[in-house]
Scaffold this active site. Structure first.
Site, PDB file in Angstrom:
ATOM      1  N   GLY A   1      -3.876  -3.951   5.900  1.00  7.69           N
ATOM      2  CA  GLY A   1      -2.996  -3.642   7.022  1.00  7.69           C
ATOM      3  C   GLY A   1      -3.385  -2.340   7.692  1.00  7.69           C
ATOM      4  O   GLY A   1      -4.059  -1.493   7.104  1.00  7.69           O
TER       5      GLY A   1
ATOM      6  N   SER B   1       0.871  -1.173   0.000  1.00  6.83           N
ATOM      7  CA  SER B   1       0.000   0.000   0.000  1.00  6.83           C
ATOM      8  C   SER B   1       0.908   1.224   0.000  1.00  6.83           C
ATOM      9  O   SER B   1       1.744   1.387   0.881  1.00  6.83           O
ATOM     10  CB  SER B   1      -0.882  -0.026   1.252  1.00  6.83           C
TER      11      SER B   1
ATOM     12  N   LYS C   1      -0.955  -0.917  -4.427  1.00  5.78           N
ATOM     13  CA  LYS C   1      -2.188  -0.154  -4.190  1.00  5.78           C
ATOM     14  C   LYS C   1      -1.819   1.289  -3.914  1.00  5.78           C
ATOM     15  O   LYS C   1      -0.968   1.565  -3.059  1.00  5.78           O
ATOM     16  CB  LYS C   1      -2.921  -0.754  -2.984  1.00  5.78           C
TER      17      LYS C   1
ATOM     18  N   GLU D   1     -10.953   0.660  -4.327  1.00  4.63           N
ATOM     19  CA  GLU D   1     -11.333   0.390  -2.932  1.00  4.63           C
ATOM     20  C   GLU D   1     -11.979   1.609  -2.287  1.00  4.63           C
ATOM     21  O   GLU D   1     -11.415   2.715  -2.327  1.00  4.63           O
ATOM     22  CB  GLU D   1     -10.074  -0.029  -2.160  1.00  4.63           C
TER      23      GLU D   1
ATOM     24  N   LYS E   1      -2.848   4.928  -2.574  1.00  9.03           N
ATOM     25  CA  LYS E   1      -3.810   5.754  -1.859  1.00  9.03           C
ATOM     26  C   LYS E   1      -4.079   6.971  -2.742  1.00  9.03           C
ATOM     27  O   LYS E   1      -3.137   7.603  -3.251  1.00  9.03           O
ATOM     28  CB  LYS E   1      -3.232   6.193  -0.513  1.00  9.03           C
TER      29      LYS E   1
ATOM     30  N   ASP F   1     -14.040  -1.776   2.259  1.00  3.86           N
ATOM     31  CA  ASP F   1     -13.147  -1.884   3.409  1.00  3.86           C
ATOM     32  C   ASP F   1     -13.899  -1.402   4.661  1.00  3.86           C
ATOM     33  O   ASP F   1     -14.465  -2.209   5.403  1.00  3.86           O
ATOM     34  CB  ASP F   1     -11.887  -1.040   3.130  1.00  3.86           C
TER      35      ASP F   1
ATOM     36  N   ASP G   1      -7.064   3.057  -3.508  1.00  3.72           N
ATOM     37  CA  ASP G   1      -7.888   3.115  -2.299  1.00  3.72           C
ATOM     38  C   ASP G   1      -8.142   4.579  -1.985  1.00  3.72           C
ATOM     39  O   ASP G   1      -7.208   5.339  -1.731  1.00  3.72           O
ATOM     40  CB  ASP G   1      -7.144   2.443  -1.137  1.00  3.72           C
TER      41      ASP G   1
ATOM     42  N   LYS H   1      -9.891  -6.655   7.472  1.00  2.83           N
ATOM     43  CA  LYS H   1      -8.958  -6.242   8.517  1.00  2.83           C
ATOM     44  C   LYS H   1      -9.446  -6.826   9.827  1.00  2.83           C
ATOM     45  O   LYS H   1     -10.580  -6.607  10.247  1.00  2.83           O
ATOM     46  CB  LYS H   1      -8.876  -4.716   8.598  1.00  2.83           C
TER      47      LYS H   1
END
Ligand code: MG
Length: 388
Positions: free
Chosen positions: A312, A156, A182, A235, A184, A260, A210, A284
């Site tokens: 995570g 991430s 991934k 996401e 952000k 998520d 995400d 998660k």
């Protein structure tokens, strides 16, 4: 109760399978502060230092360890390190101390009257699972029924200062072997960044984004432009507690959506499927209150052909070891966010540290979570301790 007094029953004629009663004799809450190697930016803020609560539970000479992995601020969820300390100290520990558990699931029945606060509940729940696996002399991943021995690792990547800086960074990471990257993203820091990363990585690399809830349905046209970058999934683009609008958005996109933040239970996954809101779930362990609900979600996803991976929360090695065990369940079929310890910490609090080779991490073979805690280092990082 001493270890010798533990009631041990041999079941089903299998000498390796025991049922053990756990009387919760001692609980320790310990807050540690760990400086991150690199600051991590999401749409809701920048993390430079983690405040983590380590939870230890002891019975019969065995100690199990868990971790509260929520953020310091109410950005990802309403829970913070401070609220989790309060809930554990004033409600959870007094409720369960002295109670006798036949199985880890009994803990959830005890804390059920306490509404919400899954990260706080998970801290102790994880420690209880570690204890039961240790009492059974089994690695946690085998104790929970895991079978996978090669776990693909994704990374991430926090928001960078420019698309060019991001492109340079992801190329370096791809070379390290990560099997999925991934990004952000956030409002105004999206299309140009994704375009730069995709151009740098090439078509063959698993790439995802995400948004941590930074958009609304009014951004549908922009989100639709992301289809051209052949992302594995998008996401949580919309509100953190929404399922319905995600179902509406999904009809406009060819890229699958991943949920998520709003998924707290297997029932939430069922509702999301009914709304057509997700084809992928980021699981998660803290967000769903611990292993028990995580295992239910994994079973539900497997039965309903929903793709699943483990996210995570910038955990220390204790939480990371629990995440590794969880991912050995057969339902996990996409790369998870369990990057190696050295990616986040100058020195992790466990040995051996979590490592990655050729984009793969492997289950930890020691009993319980499979790692030893570095108690001297943990003492230096400790800011407060409370025993029950
Ligand atoms: Mg997320």
């Amino acid at each position: 109760m001493t270890r010798a007094e533990l009631q041990v029953f041999e079941l089903w004629g299998n000498a390796n399978c025991y049922a053990v009663l756990m009387k919760i004799e001692q609980i320790e809450l310990r807050e540690i502060r760990m400086e991150m190697k690199h600051a991590f930016e999401t749409s809701f803020g920048v993390t430079k230092e983690r405040r983590i609560i380590l939870v230890a539970v002891s019975s019969g000479g065995i100690t199990g360890y868990g971790e509260v992995s929520c953020n310091e601020t109410p950005g990802y969820s309403y829970e913070t390190t401070e609220t989790a300390w309060h809930i554990l100290k004033d409600f959870i520990a007094p409720t369960v101390l002295g109670q006798v558990l036949e199985q880890p699931a009994d803990y959830q029945a005890l804390v059920k009257p306490l509404r919400g606060h899954p990260f706080a509940k998970a801290g102790l729940e994880l420690a209880i699972w570690d204890w039961f696996a240790k009492a059974a002399n089994a690695p946690l991943w085998k104790y929970i029924g895991g079978t996978k021995t090669e776990l693909p690792v994704g990374l991430s990547v926090g928001i960078k200062k420019s698309p060019e800086a991001l492109a340079e960074f992801v190329l370096e990471q791809q070379a390290l072997g990560y099997q999925r990257i991934k990004l952000k993203i956030g409002r105004g820091r999206d299309l140009a960044y994704v375009a730069a990363a995709r151009a740098a990585l090439g078509e063959g690399m698993n790439l995802t984004v995400d948004a941590n809830s930074d958009y609304t349905l009014e951004d549908t046209a922009m989100l639709k432009e992301l289809d051209q970058y052949k992302l594995q999934y998008i996401e949580q683009p919309l509100e953190n507690d929404d399922i319905i609008d995600h179902g509406t958005l999904a009809k406009s996109l060819s890229t699958p959506l991943c949920l998520d933040e709003p998924i707290h239970s297997a029932s939430d996954v069922r509702r999301a499927l009914q709304m057509g809101a997700a084809k992928v779930i980021n699981l998660k362990i803290g967000r769903v209150g611990g292993h028990l609900e995580a295992h239910k979600i994994a079973a539900y996803c497997q039965a309903n052909s929903v793709a699943l991976w483990c996210g995570g929360m910038l955990e220390s090695g204790v939480g990371r070891a629990h995440n590794v065990a969880l991912q050995t369940l057969a339902a996990f079929n996409m790369a998870s966010d369990t990057a190696p310890s050295a990616r986040y910490w100058h020195e992790d609090i466990i040995e051996p540290e979590i490592i990655m080779e050729n984009g793969i991490t492997r289950p930890l073979e020691g009993i319980g979570i499979g790692v030893k805690l570095k108690h001297d280092l943990i003492s230096k990082l400790t800011t407060r301790v409370l025993g029950f």
